[in-house]
Design a protein around this motif. Structure first.
Motif, PDB file in Angstrom:
ATOM      1  N   TRP A 159       0.682  -1.252   0.010  1.00  0.00           N
ATOM      2  CA  TRP A 159      -0.037  -0.018  -0.044  1.00  0.00           C
ATOM      3  C   TRP A 159       0.813   1.419   0.095  1.00  0.00           C
ATOM      4  CZ3 TRP A 159      -5.314  -0.197  -0.324  1.00  0.00           C
ATOM      5  CH2 TRP A 159      -5.847  -1.337  -0.060  1.00  0.00           C
ATOM      6  N   THR A 160       0.541   2.095  -0.855  1.00  0.00           N
ATOM      7  CA  THR A 160       1.139   3.442  -0.867  1.00  0.00           C
ATOM      8  C   THR A 160       0.471   4.376   0.189  1.00  0.00           C
ATOM      9  OG1 THR A 160       1.510   3.373  -3.200  1.00  0.00           O
ATOM     10  CG2 THR A 160       1.619   5.456  -2.501  1.00  0.00           C
ATOM     11  N   SER A 161       1.345   4.766   1.279  1.00  0.00           N
ATOM     12  CA  SER A 161       1.011   5.555   2.249  1.00  0.00           C
ATOM     13  C   SER A 161       1.543   7.008   2.145  1.00  0.00           C
ATOM     14  CB  SER A 161       1.611   4.967   3.680  1.00  0.00           C
ATOM     15  OG  SER A 161       3.064   5.065   3.429  1.00  0.00           O
ATOM     16  N   GLU A 162       0.579   7.699   2.545  1.00  0.00           N
ATOM     17  CA  GLU A 162       0.877   9.223   2.778  1.00  0.00           C
ATOM     18  C   GLU A 162       0.652   9.574   4.254  1.00  0.00           C
ATOM     19  OE1 GLU A 162       2.142  12.961   2.082  1.00  0.00           O
ATOM     20  OE2 GLU A 162       2.002  11.241   0.462  1.00  0.00           O
ATOM     21  N   PRO A 163       1.795  10.131   4.693  1.00  0.00           N
ATOM     22  CA  PRO A 163       1.602  10.448   6.382  1.00  0.00           C
ATOM     23  C   PRO A 163       0.863  11.778   6.706  1.00  0.00           C
ATOM     24  CG  PRO A 163       4.124  10.150   5.690  1.00  0.00           C
ATOM     25  CD  PRO A 163       3.145  10.121   4.469  1.00  0.00           C
ATOM     26  N   LYS A 164       0.615  12.734   5.662  1.00  0.00           N
ATOM     27  CA  LYS A 164      -0.026  13.783   5.759  1.00  0.00           C
ATOM     28  C   LYS A 164      -1.806  13.737   5.661  1.00  0.00           C
ATOM     29  CE  LYS A 164       3.458  16.868   5.103  1.00  0.00           C
ATOM     30  NZ  LYS A 164       4.133  18.202   4.187  1.00  0.00           N
ATOM     31  N   SER A 165      -1.923  12.284   4.899  1.00  0.00           N
ATOM     32  CA  SER A 165      -3.292  11.944   4.617  1.00  0.00           C
ATOM     33  C   SER A 165      -4.090  11.898   5.793  1.00  0.00           C
ATOM     34  CB  SER A 165      -3.335  11.051   3.610  1.00  0.00           C
ATOM     35  OG  SER A 165      -4.879  10.445   3.354  1.00  0.00           O
ATOM     36  N   PRO A 166      -5.412  12.055   6.026  1.00  0.00           N
ATOM     37  CA  PRO A 166      -6.089  11.638   7.187  1.00  0.00           C
ATOM     38  C   PRO A 166      -6.643  10.076   6.913  1.00  0.00           C
ATOM     39  CG  PRO A 166      -7.539  12.797   5.452  1.00  0.00           C
ATOM     40  CD  PRO A 166      -6.171  13.093   5.004  1.00  0.00           C
ATOM     41  N   PHE A 167      -6.353   9.535   5.735  1.00  0.00           N
ATOM     42  CA  PHE A 167      -6.610   8.277   5.763  1.00  0.00           C
ATOM     43  C   PHE A 167      -5.341   7.427   5.686  1.00  0.00           C
ATOM     44  CE2 PHE A 167      -9.706  10.629   3.217  1.00  0.00           C
ATOM     45  CZ  PHE A 167     -11.062  10.047   3.777  1.00  0.00           C
ATOM     46  N   SER A 168      -5.488   6.195   6.397  1.00  0.00           N
ATOM     47  CA  SER A 168      -4.317   5.261   6.435  1.00  0.00           C
ATOM     48  C   SER A 168      -4.878   3.890   6.399  1.00  0.00           C
ATOM     49  CB  SER A 168      -3.683   5.295   7.726  1.00  0.00           C
ATOM     50  OG  SER A 168      -4.421   5.350   8.971  1.00  0.00           O
ATOM     51  N   VAL A 169      -3.942   2.839   6.107  1.00  0.00           N
ATOM     52  CA  VAL A 169      -4.279   1.678   5.784  1.00  0.00           C
ATOM     53  C   VAL A 169      -3.262   0.670   6.623  1.00  0.00           C
ATOM     54  CG1 VAL A 169      -4.430  -0.389   4.075  1.00  0.00           C
ATOM     55  CG2 VAL A 169      -4.926   2.013   3.598  1.00  0.00           C
ATOM     56  N   SER A 170      -3.684  -0.125   7.413  1.00  0.00           N
ATOM     57  CA  SER A 170      -3.045  -1.103   8.059  1.00  0.00           C
ATOM     58  C   SER A 170      -3.389  -2.465   7.872  1.00  0.00           C
ATOM     59  CB  SER A 170      -2.969  -0.753   9.836  1.00  0.00           C
ATOM     60  OG  SER A 170      -4.306  -0.814  10.206  1.00  0.00           O
ATOM     61  N   PRO A 171      -2.531  -3.546   7.831  1.00  0.00           N
ATOM     62  CA  PRO A 171      -1.099  -3.190   7.918  1.00  0.00           C
ATOM     63  C   PRO A 171      -0.719  -2.729   6.257  1.00  0.00           C
ATOM     64  CG  PRO A 171      -1.625  -5.674   7.311  1.00  0.00           C
ATOM     65  CD  PRO A 171      -2.781  -4.894   7.901  1.00  0.00           C
ATOM     66  N   SER A 172       0.436  -2.205   6.167  1.00  0.00           N
ATOM     67  CA  SER A 172       0.601  -1.459   4.944  1.00  0.00           C
ATOM     68  C   SER A 172       1.156  -2.319   3.849  1.00  0.00           C
ATOM     69  CB  SER A 172       1.720  -0.234   5.213  1.00  0.00           C
ATOM     70  OG  SER A 172       2.926  -0.908   5.654  1.00  0.00           O
TER      71      SER A 172
END
Length: 1741
Positions: free
Chosen positions: A589-602
């Motif tokens: 998964w492509t993650s963006e630290p500043k985004s309010p959306f996150s995925v776990s596990p990545s």
């Protein structure tokens, strides 16, 4: 537009009006007063007085007496005398006392010395009267329209009048009733509303007065016509107009205009009458023609179209009014909603009152953008971890519409591939460059297939690839060629296997490599074509829908759900990822630290065909905000992370799985942002075909805040929308793609509604209407499914046009099918095609029967959706009915006569071709030309066809007539016959039958012809005979040339204009003739020749004589050369002096019309004059005439020769009596002359022919008087059958010598069928005079007599009549006969006015065969002129006698001697006698010539004191031509056996034949030979005799000798007893030989001694012998001939005077029986009884 209101003067006839009053004063006998006194307003019981004023306007005192009125109602002063001085007045009071309520009439009479006059008195009863116009014409009006006008009427009475109007439809009056005060006016409005198109005329009745007893009317006129509106647009084959919009971008609007023009106009004729005092004059009538037009209202409506069909055309102007002659501009807009869809709609134009309606067809198609990517693959190459790469790609729009694009890629940092402008617009025919950034997070290969969604266009896909290397992991680099191999593997179903399995299968030969290096299945296995045939829209939905889309080979790894919404729900949600491959995959998964959306596990790994779950958490950094992201997960085979474990051939790109997430951070109860947006096309209509269809909708954020949208998929399961949710940035847009599969539904609702929720609030929604209904194909056939053909001829074809309309919302393909034998009879065009929605196509049905019968056919129509060729086809049957019959054509007449046609001109005519059958007939015409004149040469096929038919082929409707126009242009003179044939054509244009005759056309091509039918001479050449004139003017040759066809060069101009620069005509003229005016002395009168021209043709002819100056172009002064030749100078002199003239110089003659033309030659200058004159016929011959004339000096001897050669008539060889022929010599001078023929050439010719006199001149010497002609007699006796010619000199004494060539032809009689004619060539001279000379009052019934062939010694007689046509003058006539063989009785006579006399012309042929060509001249003198001449001559003679007897002594000094007075009387008498004896003998005048000119000179020198002898009146000459040919008896009997009994041979003439045969030369044997002595003697005697003849005293002496008494010694001679013609008695018994003939021809009895006494038996024999001898006596034949001649003369005289009709029917008279006749005759007879009783047996029978 103005109405026409015509007034009428009030009268008491049709209208009750007020009577007129006389307001003007009148004058009577110098008194000015009123003509009438009128009392109008009066009441009973009262007195009303008026004053009658009398004013004296005369200059004298007037006294008037008057008579008072007779009735008691009018009173005045007592009768008295009224004295009026000049200018004074007197007032006479008149009182009116009404006694009854009625009109009163009376008068006052005034009397004066000059007369009386009356003044009327009248008292009129008051009555109701209205003044109103005679008629009112309303403006022209359209049907169901309204026009108005008004008129005024007035109360002309002195009473209050009520009125009420009554009028019928379509007129209406307002107000209908009312009351008018005296003298008041009222205006009435007239409205006109017609319901039919026709003229209207209605009387509007007005009831007025007390109790409505009075009535008047006004005539209302109006014209109604149908309005006519015309649509100014392109016409179509369907009978409607077309307004095409062509291609318009979807979403845009295009506006066009069409015009409605009012062309309804009509011409109206108005008749205006102006009246004055009820008298209409011719000048008061005048007409006017007004162009009247009507206004037309219109209404535009849409034609019925299929249900649920979108409205793409708009028209705001739906109704209106078009003024006359103007037009209205109507705007129409077109806004397409679908790409590549043709839209059709119809506007119906209806006009109230107009029959029918007109259609306007609107067509247009929508076009979308045409966007393309500059590259389909963007390769970022190798990028180290933590680094990035940048590339660019160009987006190009080659379409005409603006392109709205949006790339399906996130902009929130969750994507390794980022675009700087993921959405935007590309202008039409423009491009834009996009910047792409690659920022990898993991050291793996990256590949994402990004969809570029376009509005109104299928999406585009862009492959983005890149490889990320780290220090530890360096995967194999991904290149574009790997994508191409991957596509091949995907199509072959090999992408579901990991690379290690594929390598093992390749090692085991279960796979093979193709030429591209890709793996392929062994031969015999089919590739999966579904992946290759997938559309881009399907690929887009499969890529975005996730598990909602059924699994396929393209779905290797999927995520469910594909979108997550965080609206007032839990802060985290799970996402399930499924591995559909046969290998183990790694998920990153492509993650963006500043985004309010996150995925776990990545990250994680997933086994084959396994599923795993991930948690998505929403942690907004702040409240009251909208957030959205696209989570990106790369899935790749685990083995691909190490490049050492995989080969390059099995390298597979990773898969990118995306999940859309959106949410807001508004607390419950907080108001969300108010959205500002625009949704383009909120109404979406899917095609009515049950197939997967796609539509795109554009959502634009027009505000400054982000826009959050969401569409609930569960609300409408039939419609799928991508994306269903998302976030639209301010000023940006979102392209929504809708997918649906329409299906047939039975629910009442045909539309679906999707609710678009905005900004996560239920308060902000937008309904999106979707129509997704499948329909069955529907078509509509015009005519209720039945096609009826008109009756058609066998082999021909008839057509019917039937409209086929598509009533479906999708295009339809159609195909007509005609089954069985109907294929050869019935066809349709087009038989197949495509019909757009709501479109109408005209189908042309062709019926071509092959035999005569009735046809019933059922063609079938198959139609199906154009988008689905495999769709089940619908069928429709059509009924076609046709009747076939055999056709033919004909004309009214079998022969069309065109009459005469001018050659070279065009004449048009029409042939009515009739079709009397019940079917239309197609035909073809051909023309065959033939010449009917057998005398003309036949050219066969070379003769050009001069008849052209237009049209030469065509079609005639049933029971109709077609006019075929024919044009004829004759090429030559001929009698043409054209046979027009026809063939009946089939529908294909072929002619299966044979040519049949339709009609014949006849015409005669002619040229304008002119012919000279008569010729007369006058003036100085009046003694020329008609035959001479005919020869001098070459009239036979002229007529021959005029009868010939003109040359092509002669037909250039009708009458040639001035076209020559030279004065001399061209010498190459085809026809050149000589007009010889002969010769006359100088100073003599002009020579006149009258030619009678007659138009012997059938066309009018225009002729003109063109002199050189008439044909010469008038050059400018600078162009004149100034140098003239001698010929030109001579011609200029003749034209200036007008020596030759023609009157009239031109003219026009109708057929059979004739006109005399006078040719004049003036003898003003000596010499020979020649002038070329051209005779031109319009469209005919052009002949050059050389006018030639000779003027001779008066002292010159001149012999005029008509020609320098002469040809004798052919003479047969071997004859002993050759005919005598003549040659004419004319003396054209003023002096008598003597001619002499040199016989030397004749003697030489005789010597050459063995001493035989071939040519002999019988009178080689002779004299010719001035103006007279002499005939030279010749004998032509040929030896051989050849032509002889000899040049003979003819000399004039003291004159010139002329060499004349004489020619003659000897012929073999065995080669000739008949003898030689009287004159060579045809005899064309007329026998009657047709040209009257000026002043001619006497005419002959025939002026030329041809006796034909006669025997010698015979006498031929003809009867003529001479008539005096004058009604007042008495004439004397005298015949001059030069030949003794001719006799005319009477030779002279007198004719009273209008009297006719019979003439007997006799020709006694001599014993020698001769040619007679004689000219007998009759001198006609008016008796009154001759009487005046005798009276003047008598006075002149008395004056001459007085001058001879008296003398005057002019010596005044001489004095008479005394002895003279005392001389004895005897001495005086003796002196008188001596003087008389001395005067008896006078000295002869000197021998010299005295001409008329010298006498005139002497008279001029003598002046008034010399009294010249009066000249006798110049007689008018009449010429009588006589021609004959005498033959010897043997020759005549051999050549003319049938004519022998018609002639009587005189034996008295036979006795002198021997004397006539003696040559003339023997009569002059005593004359001296041809020596100078003989010439001197001849000249001397001639001069002496000529001087004696011209001496007046010698002439007077000869006249006095004629009056002397006859000497007595003549009476001393023996008396001459008349010869007795009675027979002497013959002694019976004597033989006939004993009878002798006396010298007189009477029979004598021979005396003898043996005479026997007479016995009764011999009496009858003796009587018969005597009678027979008497019959054989020539005297008896002559007596009988004289009796018959007298009888014929009497009959002809009665017939000529009209006393007897020779052509009357004979009368049949019934006689009584023979016995009654004998009894009647016995009683009335005075014969002896013995003779009455003796009857012969023949009489009884």
């Amino acid at each position: 537009m103005l109405a026409d209101v015509r007034s009428k003067t009030p009268n008491s006839g049709r209208l009750w009006t007020k009577p007129p009053q006389v307001r003007g004063r009148s004058r009577f006998l110098g008194v000015e007063t009123w003509a009438e006194l009128v009392w109008e307003s009066w009441e009973l019981g009262r007195e009303f007085t008026k004053t009658l004023t009398l004013k004296n306007v005369h200059c004298k005192l007037q006294k008037l007496h008057f008579r008072p009125p007779a009735s008691r109602a009018f009173t005045t002063l007592s009768p008295q005398t009224i004295t009026l001085s000049p200018g004074t007045s007197f007032g006479l009071p008149v009182t009116f006392r009404p006694l009854d309520l009625c009109e009163h009439h009376d008068s006052i009479e005034f009397q004066s010395r000059q007369g009386s006059f009356t003044v009327s008195l009248r008292a009129s009863v008051p009555q109701h009267a209205l003044q109103l116009p005679e008629e009112v014409s309303l403006p022209i009006c359209a049907v169901q329209g309204t026009t108005q006008t008004s008129f005024t009427f007035r109360n002309a009475s002195t009473m209050e009048t009520g009125f009420h109007w009554e009028v019928g439809a379509p007129f209406r009056l307002s107000p209908e009733s009312g009351v008018l005060e005296p003298g008041a006016e009222s205006r009435v409005n007239v409205s006109f509303r017609p319901q039919e198109a026709r003229p209207y005329q209605e009387e509007a009745s007005c009831v007025f007065g007390d109790g409505g007893t009075n009535r008047c009317a006004v005539l209302l006129r109006g014209i109604s016509k149908y309005p006519h509106l015309q649509i100014n647009a392109a016409p179509t084959d369907q009978g409607s107009s077309l307004l095409p919009f062509d291609e318009v971008p979807v979403g845009g609007t295009k506006e066009k205009f069409f015009h409605l023009q009012n062309v309804s106009s009509v011409f109206k004729t108005l008749l205006f009458i102006r009246r004055k005092s009820d008298i209409v004059t011719l000048f008061d009538l005048w007409f006017g023609v007004v162009l009247c037009q009507v206004s037309a209202s219109f209404r535009l409506s849409w034609l019925r179209r299929p249900a649920l069909m979108e409205r793409v055309f708009g028209c705001e102007l739906r109704e209106g009014l078009v003024s006359p002659g103007s037009s209205v501009r109507v705007p129409v807009s077109f806004a397409p909603v679908a790409v590549d869809t043709c839209s059709v709609d119809y506007l119906s134009l209806s006009c109230p009152g107009a029959p029918g309606r007109r259609l306007l067809k609107l067509t247009g198609s929508g076009c979308g953008p045409a966007v393309s990517l500059g590259a389909s693959v963007v390769d970022f190459g190798r990028v180290d971890e933590g680094q990035g790469a940048e590339r660019s790609v160009r987006l190009t729009n080659s379409g005409t519409a603006e392109a709205h694009y949006q790339f399906d890629v996130g902009t929130d940092g969750h994507s390794v591939f980022v675009l700087d402008r993921p959405c935007g617009t590309v202008p039409a025919h423009g491009s834009t460059a996009l910047r792409l950034h690659f920022r990898p997070r993991h050291p793996v290969t990256h590949h994402r297939r990004v969809a570029c969604v376009l509005l109104h266009q299928d999406p585009l896909f862009l492959d983005l690839i890149g490889t990320c290397h780290s220090e530890h992991l360096k995967p194999a680099a991904l290149a574009p060629r790997h994508l191409r191999v991957y596509q091949l593997h995907l199509r072959r179903g090999l992408t579901c296997y990991p690379p290690n399995i594929l390598g093992a299968m390749l090692a085991k030969n279960k796979l093979r490599r193709d030429e591209d290096g890709a793996l392929a299945l062994p031969e015999g296995f089919d590739e999966d074509s579904a992946a290759a045939d997938m559309s881009r829209m399907e690929e887009y939905f499969q890529q975005m829908a996730g598990e909602d889309v059924p699994s396929s080979t393209r779905c290797h790894v999927t995520a469910a759900p594909s979108e997550l919404l965080f609206y007032q729900g839990p802060a985290s949600q799970s996402v399930t990822v499924t591995n559909h491959t046969k290998g183990r995959v790694c998920l990153l998964w492509t993650s963006e630290p500043k985004s309010p959306f996150s995925v776990s596990p990545s990250s994680g790994e997933l086994g084959p065909l396994k599923t795993t779950a991930f948690r998505v958490t929403y942690c907004p950094p702040e409240a009251n905000g909208f957030h959205a992201a696209q989570l990106e997960c790369f899935a790749l085979y685990t083995i691909l992370r190490d490049h050492r474990q995989t080969g390059d051939s099995v390298l597979s790109p990773p898969w990118c799985v995306t999940v859309r997430v959106s949410g807001h951070s508004f607390q419950p109860g907080r108001e969300h942002f108010v959205p500002r947006y625009r949704l383009l096309q909120p109404h979406v209509v899917f095609p009515a075909v049950p197939l997967v269809s796609y539509r795109t909708v554009l959502l634009q954020n027009t505000g400054d805040l982000p826009l959050l949208f969401r569409l609930d998929p569960q609300q409408c399961p039939l419609v799928t929308v991508l994306p269903a949710s998302g976030l639209v940035l301010p000023g940006s847009h979102q392209v929504l793609t809708l997918r649906s599969t329409p299906s047939e539904t039975r629910s009442s609702s045909l539309t679906l509604t999707l609710t678009l929720q905005l900004n996560g609030s239920t308060k902000h929604t937008q309904d999106l209407t979707v129509v997704s209904v499948a329909e069955r194909p529907r078509v509509c056939v015009e005519g209720d499914g039945c096609v009826v053909f008109k009756p058609t001829g066998v082999g021909s074809s008839s057509r019917r046009c039937i409209g086929l309309r598509n009533m479906s919302r999708f295009p339809l393909n159609f195909h007509w099918r005609v089954c069985g034998p109907d294929k050869n009879v019935l066809s349709v065009e087009p038989s197949s095609g495509t019909l757009h929605p709501n479109d109408t196509m005209v189908q042309t049905w062709v019926f071509c029967p092959g035999e005569e019968m009735e046809y019933n056919m059922k063609p079938r129509l198959s139609f199906w959706p154009a988008q689905s060729p495999d769709w089940k086809r619908s069928r429709l049957s059509l009924k076609a009915v046709g009747v076939a019959s055999k056709g033919s054509i004909q004309t009214d007449t079998s022969t069309v006569h065109l009459g005469v046609l001018l050659v070279g001109s065009c004449k048009s005519f029409e042939i009515p071709v009739l079709n009397k059958d019940a079917c239309s007939v197609s035909f073809s015409l051909t023309v065959e030309q033939s010449l009917m004149d057998p005398d003309l040469p036949r050219k066969g096929d070379q003769e050009p066809l001069v008849l052209d038919l237009d049209p030469s082929s065509g079609t005639i409707p049933a029971q109709s007539c077609m006019m075929v126009r024919g044009t004829v242009k004759p090429a030559g003179r001929a009698d043409y016959c054209w046979t027009v044939r026809y063939q009946i054509l089939s529908s294909s244009g072929s002619a299966p039958g044979e040519w049949q005759v339709l009609c014949q056309v006849r015409g005669q091509g002619v040229f304008p012809t002119l012919e000279v039918t008569d010729a007369r001479s006058g003036g100085s050449v009046e003694r020329l005979s008609k035959m001479t004139l005919w020869s001098l003017f070459s009239l036979d040759a002229l007529n021959a040339h005029l009868r010939q066809d003109p040359a092509p060069c002669e037909l250039t101009n009708g009458v040639p204009p001035r076209f020559r620069l030279r004065r001399c005509p061209s010498a190459f003229t085809s026809a050149i003739l000589d007009f010889n005016f002969s010769a006359a002395p100088l100073g003599s009168g002009p020579s006149f020749v009258f030619l009678m021209f007659q138009n012997t043709g059938s066309l009018p002819v225009e002729w003109s004589f063109l002199f050189p100056e008439d044909q010469e172009i008038e050059l400018e002064y600078w162009a004149e050369s100034g140098e003239f030749t001698s010929t030109e100078l001579h011609q200029l002199k003749m034209q200036d002096q007008q020596l030759f003239s023609v009157s009239p110089g031109s003219g026009r003659l109708q057929p059979d019309q004739q006109r005399a033309v006078q040719l004049t030659y003036r003898h003003d200058f000596t010499g020979t004059h020649r002038l070329p004159v051209q005779l031109k016929l319009s469209h005919g011959r052009e002949i050059l005439l050389n006018f030639e004339g000779v003027t001779v000096d008066r002292d010159m001897l001149y012999l005029h020769y008509a020609s320098s050669s002469h040809t004798f008539a052919p003479v047969p060889i071997g004859g002993f009596n050759p005919p005598k022929q003549v040659y004419e010599l004319y003396n054209g001078g003023a002096l008598p002359l003597t001619y002499h023929v040199d016989t030397g050439p004749l003697e030489q010719l005789t010597a050459e022919n063995f001493g035989h006199p071939v040519l002999t001149c019988l009178n080689p010497h002779g004299e010719v008087e001035p103006g007279h002609a002499a005939l030279m007699e010749w004998l032509f006796s040929p030896l051989e059958a050849k032509t002889y010619s000899v040049d003979v000199p003819i000399s004039v004494l003291e004159g010139d010598t002329m060499l004349v060539r004489f020619e003659g032809c000897g012929m073999d009689i065995r080669d000739q069928e008949r003898p030689v004619p009287i004159q060579p060539g045809p005899i064309s001279m007329p026998c009657t005079q047709r040209v009257p000379l000026p002043g001619q009052v006497v005419f002959l019934s025939e002026d030329r007599v041809c006796l034909g062939d006669i025997p010698v010694c015979s006498c031929s007689t003809r009867i003529l009549f001479i008539t005096n046509v004058s009604m007042a003058d008495r004439v004397l006539f005298t015949w001059t006969v030069a030949d003794e063989a001719v006799r005319i009785v009477p030779e002279r006579g007198c004719l009273a006015a209008g009297q006719s006399a019979l003439l007997v012309l006799s020709l006694c042929a001599s014993g020698r065969p001769s040619f007679y060509q004689l000219d007998l001249i009759c001198e006609v003198t008016l008796a009154a002129a001759l009487a005046r001449h005798h009276s003047a001559l008598l006075r002149w003679e008395e004056e001459q006698e007085r001058r001879q007897e008296e003398f005057t002594i002019t010596d005044l000094s001489a004095t008479p001697t005394p002895l003279a007075h005392h001389r004895p009387q005897s001495a005086v008498v003796s002196e008188h006698k001596a003087g008389a004896i001395f005067r008896t003998y006078k000295t002869l005048p000197p021998i010299r010539s005295s001409s008329r000119a010298e006498r005139r000179a002497r008279s001029r020198r003598g002046g008034a004191r010399v009294w010249m002898r009066p000249e006798a009146p110049r007689p008018m000459l009449l010429h009588l031509g006589l021609t004959a040919r005498s033959h010897s008896l043997l020759e005549f009997q051999a050549s003319f056996p049938s004519q022998v009994n018609k002639h009587t041979v005189l034996r008295s003439l036979q006795s002198g034949t021997e004397a006539a045969d003696v040559p003339t030369a023997t009569l002059f044997k005593d004359l001296p030979p041809h020596v100078p002595e003989r010439d001197i003697i001849t000249d001397t005697i001639t001069s002496i005799i000529r001087s004696l003849l011209e001496d007046p005293q010698f002439q007077q002496t000869l006249l006095q000798e004629d009056n002397e008494p006859v000497p007595f010694f003549i009476q001393l001679g023996p008396p001459h007893a008349p010869p007795s013609h009675s027979p002497q008695p013959v002694i019976p018994g004597t033989s006939p030989a004993g009878l002798e003939m006396s010298q007189s021809g009477a029979p004598c009895r021979t005396t003898g001694t043996g005479v026997k006494p007479e016995i009764p038996e011999c009496r009858d024999v003796h009587k018969a012998a005597v009678q027979e001898n008497i019959r054989r006596l020539p005297e008896l034949g002559e007596l009988v001939e004289d009796i018959l001649l007298n009888t014929l003369q009497n009959l002809m005289t009665e017939a000529f005077l009209g006393e007897m009709v020779l052509t009357a029917q004979p009368r049949i008279i019934t006689l009584p029986p023979s016995r009654s006749r004998r009894s009647l005759s016995g009683r009335s007879s005075s014969q002896p009884e013995a003779e009455r009783g003796r009857e012969s047996p023949e009489d009884e029978k």
